[in-house]
Design a protein around this motif. Structure first.
Motif, PDB file in Angstrom:
ATOM      1  N   ASP A   1       6.107  -1.245 -10.829  1.00 25.50           N
ATOM      2  CA  ASP A   1       6.419  -1.883 -12.108  1.00 25.50           C
ATOM      3  C   ASP A   1       5.780  -3.253 -12.263  1.00 25.50           C
ATOM      4  O   ASP A   1       6.087  -3.987 -13.207  1.00 25.50           O
ATOM      5  CB  ASP A   1       7.942  -2.017 -12.275  1.00 25.50           C
ATOM      6  N   ASP A   2       4.877  -3.609 -11.365  1.00 25.06           N
ATOM      7  CA  ASP A   2       4.226  -4.914 -11.426  1.00 25.06           C
ATOM      8  C   ASP A   2       3.009  -4.817 -12.349  1.00 25.06           C
ATOM      9  O   ASP A   2       1.916  -4.413 -11.943  1.00 25.06           O
ATOM     10  CB  ASP A   2       3.796  -5.348 -10.022  1.00 25.06           C
ATOM     11  N   THR A   3       3.217  -5.159 -13.602  1.00 27.35           N
ATOM     12  CA  THR A   3       2.135  -5.076 -14.596  1.00 27.35           C
ATOM     13  C   THR A   3       1.997  -6.410 -15.312  1.00 27.35           C
ATOM     14  O   THR A   3       2.898  -7.257 -15.276  1.00 27.35           O
ATOM     15  CB  THR A   3       2.432  -3.993 -15.649  1.00 27.35           C
ATOM     16  N   SER A   4       0.889  -6.559 -15.981  1.00 31.85           N
ATOM     17  CA  SER A   4       0.683  -7.765 -16.789  1.00 31.85           C
ATOM     18  C   SER A   4       1.574  -7.705 -18.021  1.00 31.85           C
ATOM     19  O   SER A   4       1.878  -6.631 -18.542  1.00 31.85           O
ATOM     20  CB  SER A   4      -0.777  -7.874 -17.208  1.00 31.85           C
ATOM     21  N   LYS A   5       1.955  -8.884 -18.501  1.00 28.29           N
ATOM     22  CA  LYS A   5       2.764  -8.917 -19.730  1.00 28.29           C
ATOM     23  C   LYS A   5       1.960  -8.388 -20.914  1.00 28.29           C
ATOM     24  O   LYS A   5       2.517  -7.823 -21.855  1.00 28.29           O
ATOM     25  CB  LYS A   5       3.276 -10.327 -19.997  1.00 28.29           C
ATOM     26  N   GLU A   6       0.630  -8.548 -20.842  1.00 31.95           N
ATOM     27  CA  GLU A   6      -0.215  -8.064 -21.926  1.00 31.95           C
ATOM     28  C   GLU A   6      -0.166  -6.544 -22.032  1.00 31.95           C
ATOM     29  O   GLU A   6      -0.140  -5.985 -23.131  1.00 31.95           O
ATOM     30  CB  GLU A   6      -1.659  -8.530 -21.709  1.00 31.95           C
ATOM     31  N   LEU A   7      -0.151  -5.851 -20.888  1.00 30.23           N
ATOM     32  CA  LEU A   7      -0.049  -4.394 -20.924  1.00 30.23           C
ATOM     33  C   LEU A   7       1.276  -3.954 -21.523  1.00 30.23           C
ATOM     34  O   LEU A   7       1.334  -2.982 -22.284  1.00 30.23           O
ATOM     35  CB  LEU A   7      -0.218  -3.808 -19.519  1.00 30.23           C
ATOM     36  N   LEU A   8       2.361  -4.653 -21.200  1.00 29.90           N
ATOM     37  CA  LEU A   8       3.666  -4.293 -21.760  1.00 29.90           C
ATOM     38  C   LEU A   8       3.638  -4.381 -23.288  1.00 29.90           C
ATOM     39  O   LEU A   8       4.116  -3.474 -23.988  1.00 29.90           O
ATOM     40  CB  LEU A   8       4.744  -5.210 -21.193  1.00 29.90           C
ATOM     41  N   GLU A   9       3.073  -5.464 -23.808  1.00 27.54           N
ATOM     42  CA  GLU A   9       3.006  -5.652 -25.258  1.00 27.54           C
ATOM     43  C   GLU A   9       2.059  -4.641 -25.890  1.00 27.54           C
ATOM     44  O   GLU A   9       2.373  -4.000 -26.895  1.00 27.54           O
ATOM     45  CB  GLU A   9       2.551  -7.078 -25.569  1.00 27.54           C
ATOM     46  N   TRP A  10       0.873  -4.512 -25.304  1.00 27.70           N
ATOM     47  CA  TRP A  10      -0.150  -3.605 -25.836  1.00 27.70           C
ATOM     48  C   TRP A  10       0.352  -2.164 -25.813  1.00 27.70           C
ATOM     49  O   TRP A  10       0.186  -1.417 -26.784  1.00 27.70           O
ATOM     50  CB  TRP A  10      -1.412  -3.756 -24.998  1.00 27.70           C
ATOM     51  N   GLY A  11       0.965  -1.766 -24.710  1.00 28.64           N
ATOM     52  CA  GLY A  11       1.445  -0.394 -24.577  1.00 28.64           C
ATOM     53  C   GLY A  11       2.475  -0.032 -25.624  1.00 28.64           C
ATOM     54  O   GLY A  11       2.440   1.068 -26.202  1.00 28.64           O
ATOM     55  N   SER A  12       3.379  -0.951 -25.918  1.00 34.28           N
ATOM     56  CA  SER A  12       4.415  -0.655 -26.920  1.00 34.28           C
ATOM     57  C   SER A  12       3.814  -0.510 -28.310  1.00 34.28           C
ATOM     58  O   SER A  12       4.222   0.349 -29.091  1.00 34.28           O
ATOM     59  CB  SER A  12       5.490  -1.749 -26.908  1.00 34.28           C
ATOM     60  N   ARG A  13       2.789  -1.309 -28.609  1.00 30.01           N
ATOM     61  CA  ARG A  13       2.171  -1.234 -29.930  1.00 30.01           C
ATOM     62  C   ARG A  13       1.290   0.011 -30.079  1.00 30.01           C
ATOM     63  O   ARG A  13       1.257   0.643 -31.137  1.00 30.01           O
ATOM     64  CB  ARG A  13       1.355  -2.505 -30.207  1.00 30.01           C
TER      65      ARG A  13
END
Length: 604
Positions: free
Chosen positions: A580-592
């Motif tokens: 679960d160690d991911t960049s915050k950018e991937l979390l935001e991008w993935g949801s969008r």
């Protein structure tokens, strides 16, 4: 200035100056009659080999098959060519893609249908990224065309056009060479079209033709020049006037570089305009590495909600923006969520300019337009001054406790310290996209990734090809475990070629980018002993060193070894991190992106 396809120098290699992507630094001289070739060498195979070298190709990536073996003999015999055997056709195509990024053109050779259809995915990726890749396929015996015979390596039908039809939509030119009378013309047209259009081409050569002498090949191939693309002068002037009308009214305009700067060969023109305008300069994610990050007014990557800090705020609050060579797809727009307005935008395509909601100007080339605009634009630093007022420097990741499990942000802190003008970064599809975007590239540092096509596994072959072409740089590849499992075999080819790439294999147990878009058990993969696999591939032949790291102390030791005693080795460092160690950018991008993918059908 002409883009020249050069004659070779004494060692058989195309000179650096004058090859595609490298403008000649010496004046062009009249071409004297080409010397005669001995009858035994006046063959189609030798002509293909010489033309590849003249175009700038010194390494051809291949997989042998019975339809291309005679052609491979002739490529091997060419002093300026190095034939590199790959483990499969897909990786050969990816390697040609990577080679084209560094050298300006790449080439691969495979066999009929079973090889051709295997390489299709890589050629499609090269097409999407505007890369001139020459894909050569060994075809059926010329006597079999027009018969009712069924051949092996086909789907069991007497129609040999299946492969050709597949390539028609992903190449800009297709040549089927099954007779010697027009072979010279077809081959020259195909190669020159690849260079002019900056797209892949397909050449099928009947297996019985490469070794047969023919009068059309009786002289050395004459070096030729590609005529430069010239803008319509009146259209260029009108486009500049219309743009200045918009910019003269703007208080805080900005510039954003896009990936088509490469195909337009407009990097220097973009940099010139950046210097004279005083505007803040950002890049779209797929243009990272195309624009120097040491420009005085560089503000980072514009990627909507996952932009470099404070970059999106400056771009989206601007009252005018110049986008040079953009691609607005669902990935680069973060699920179509960019806050841009068409009436504020000047879109500069490689061959046209669109000004706000007003006119479009065709036959106006990006390089010409940016240079002409740079001569007349008035300096305006307002937006950059605003950026400086709101900018807060990036924080550093939290210090690791002794033997604490390694975090991804700590890994990339150390990768940042590895970068110099003598390195190049290859970022695989996945979370490496986002972590590598945050790297600050020193002047001269290369950077490549495949954003438009986004094929996982691309980076292994691309790393092989890029490293083979850019021998002055040490390649640093950041590859996820899921992607590596797709194309791992050609690490062996890197070892055979004596490459000294550093591969960081990020082992987090699955397809992390897919997890953040839509999770499910299919995103979990079988864990491999990756260092053990590479050790087995190495098999004590060639130079290769592996390490497995779980904490920062081990990472430091591994990097110290890779840059010290093992600097001339292929270094493979397996990095164990939490799933679960991911960049915050991937979390935001993935949801969008997930939201964009899951939109309900429009009412009928």
């Amino acid at each position: 200035m002409d883009i020249k396809i050069n004659s070779t120098n004494g060692n058989g290699k195309a000179p650096t100056n004058g090859t595609v992507g490298h403008p000649p630094t010496v004046p062009c001289h009249p071409i004297s009659p080409a010397p005669l070739t001995s009858a035994s060498e006046a063959t189609l195979g030798r002509h293909v080999a010489r033309r590849l070298v003249q175009a700038g190709v010194n390494d051809v990536f291949s997989v042998p098959g019975d339809f291309n073996l005679t052609l491979l003999d002739h490529l091997l015999a060419e002093p300026g060519l190095n034939l590199i055997g790959c483990c499969n056709e897909l990786n050969a195509g990816y390697a040609a893609d990577g080679y084209a990024r560094a050298r300006g053109v790449g080439a691969c050779v495979v066999t009929f249908t079973v090889g051709g259809l295997s390489v299709l995915n890589a050629i499609a990726g090269a097409y999407s990224e505007n890369l001139p890749v020459i894909c050569i396929v060994g075809g059926p015996n010329s006597n079999d065309y027009g018969t009712n015979r069924i051949l092996h390596h086909t789907i069991g039908l007497p129609d040999f056009s299946q492969e050709l039809r597949c390539f028609q939509t992903i190449t800009c030119y297709q040549a089927v060479v099954n007779n010697l009378e027009d072979a010279h013309e077809q081959i020259d047209t195909a190669i020159s079209t690849a260079l002019k259009e900056s797209k892949p081409v397909y050449i099928s050569i009947s297996c019985n033709l490469p070794a047969i002498p023919h009068p059309t090949f009786s002289r050395e191939p004459v070096p030729f020049s590609l005529n430069p693309k010239v803008s319509n002068q009146r259209g260029l002037e009108a486009a500049v006037e219309a743009t200045l009308t918009i910019l003269s009214k703007a208080v805080k305009p900005v510039m954003v570089g896009g990936p088509k700067i490469r195909v337009a060969k407009a990097k220097s023109a973009f940099v010139e305009l950046a210097g004279t305008s005083g505007y803040p300069v950002a890049v779209m994610p797929s243009a990272k590495g195309l624009v120097p990050e040491n420009l005085p007014h560089f503000i980072g990557t514009y990627w909507g909600a996952v932009s470099t800090a404070f970059c999106a705020e400056i771009v989206e609050s601007a009252d005018a923006y110049i986008f040079a060579g953009p691609i607005f797809n669902d990935y680069s727009s973060v699920g179509y969520s960019l806050l841009l307005k068409k009436e504020k935008a000047i879109i500069v395509e490689p061959d046209r300019v669109i000004v706000a909601n007003g006119p479009a100007f065709g036959c106006v080339y990006m390089k010409d337009f940016l240079q002409a605009l740079a001569k007349r634009i008035k300096k305006n630093t307002t937006a950059y001054e605003n950026y400086r007022r709101i900018f807060v420097p990036h924080g550093q990741p939290l210090e690791s406790a002794p033997k604490e499990p390694l975090r991804v942000n700590i890994l990339f802190k150390h990768i940042q310290n590895l970068l110099s003008g003598n390195t190049a970064v290859i970022a695989e599809t996945g979370d490496s996209w986002f972590n590598c975007q945050k790297l600050k590239l020193p002047e001269g540092c290369g950077y490549e990734f495949q954003m438009q096509y986004g094929s996982i596994g691309w980076s292994v072959g691309a790393t092989l090809g890029y490293a083979q072409a850019a021998t002055d740089k040490r390649v640093i590849a950041c590859i996820g475990d899921g992607s590596f499992q797709v194309t791992a075999q050609d690490v062996s080819t890197m070892i055979r070629c004596g490459q000294n790439t550093i591969i960081f294999l990020i082992n987090n147990g699955g397809y992390t980018i897919e997890v953040e878009i839509h999770d499910g058990p299919y995103n979990v993969i079988k864990n491999w002993n990756y260092t053990g696999l590479v050790d087995a591939i190495h098999n004590n032949e060639g130079n290769c060193w592996t390490a497995k790291v779980t904490c920062e102390e081990e990472l430091k030791d591994a990097i110290e070894t890779a840059t010290g005693p093992k600097h001339d080795c292929l270094c493979f460092i397996e990095v164990i991190v939490h799933k679960d160690d991911t960049s915050k950018e991937l979390l935001e991008w993935g949801s969008r992106v997930s939201a964009a993918n899951s939109r309900l059908p429009n009412p009928q």
